[in-house]
Design a protein around this motif. Sequence first.
Motif, PDB file in Angstrom:
ATOM      1  N   ILE A   1      23.167 -26.443  16.583  1.00 17.88           N
ATOM      2  CA  ILE A   1      22.052 -27.291  16.131  1.00 17.88           C
ATOM      3  C   ILE A   1      22.472 -28.108  14.916  1.00 17.88           C
ATOM      4  O   ILE A   1      22.191 -29.302  14.825  1.00 17.88           O
ATOM      5  CB  ILE A   1      20.817 -26.426  15.789  1.00 17.88           C
ATOM      6  N   GLU A   2      23.132 -27.472  13.976  1.00 17.63           N
ATOM      7  CA  GLU A   2      23.576 -28.195  12.778  1.00 17.63           C
ATOM      8  C   GLU A   2      24.544 -29.316  13.122  1.00 17.63           C
ATOM      9  O   GLU A   2      24.491 -30.405  12.565  1.00 17.63           O
ATOM     10  CB  GLU A   2      24.229 -27.226  11.791  1.00 17.63           C
TER      11      GLU A   2
ATOM     12  N   VAL B   1      22.580 -32.231  14.767  1.00 14.96           N
ATOM     13  CA  VAL B   1      21.813 -32.977  13.773  1.00 14.96           C
ATOM     14  C   VAL B   1      22.746 -33.870  12.966  1.00 14.96           C
ATOM     15  O   VAL B   1      22.447 -35.049  12.697  1.00 14.96           O
ATOM     16  CB  VAL B   1      21.016 -32.014  12.852  1.00 14.96           C
TER      17      VAL B   1
ATOM     18  N   THR C   1      26.291 -23.783  13.247  1.00 17.04           N
ATOM     19  CA  THR C   1      25.662 -23.557  14.537  1.00 17.04           C
ATOM     20  C   THR C   1      25.665 -24.872  15.323  1.00 17.04           C
ATOM     21  O   THR C   1      25.878 -25.952  14.764  1.00 17.04           O
ATOM     22  CB  THR C   1      24.210 -23.071  14.366  1.00 17.04           C
TER      23      THR C   1
END
Length: 196
Positions: free
Chosen positions: A26-27, A30, A24
Amino acid sequence: ISIMSSLNRSRPHTAKINPVHGFTLIEVLVTLVITAIALLGFVGLQNRAQMAELEASNRVHANLLAQHMVGQIKANPTLGNVCASFSSSSWTTSSTTTCPILSTWKSLIDGNNETIGAGTSSLKVGGITKGKGCITYAESSTPNGLIKPAMYKVEVAWQGVNKSADGGDADSCGYGGYGDDNGKHRLVSYDVYVSA
């Protein structure tokens, strides 16, 4: 048998749900943040390692320069008599001299023998950072009936990279010449005793 087969046919068919493959957003973000922090830490570590290497290189070079002069004094213990400019019992590389031994030492401290480029664009690379050499001489004496041999004090000072408590006393070579309340003052010192 017909009842069973009709029961099996009457059950609704459920599709298998396959998990989504991939990452995703977000991953990915990060991961990028963690990688950027790690790279910044690595760059900071490299910077500290280079400064520590420069400090160590200057210290080794200063020790070699001081030991060179110690060897010269041991080979010629009457240095004070040989060099007219040394008759005041102290000499620093910032003052001028006509003594070949001291002039050569000054040239080594300044790095004049190793340069990059030629002519006016040459860059001295063989010296230590703002290096300065000092020699003091104390004649032999007999305090309280004990014979104290003549002594030369050979000191090499330079400017350190980071502020620290390292350095010499207020009357040592180069003290007060490197700013920051002398927190960047570095010094190596040798005492050479010679026979009268």
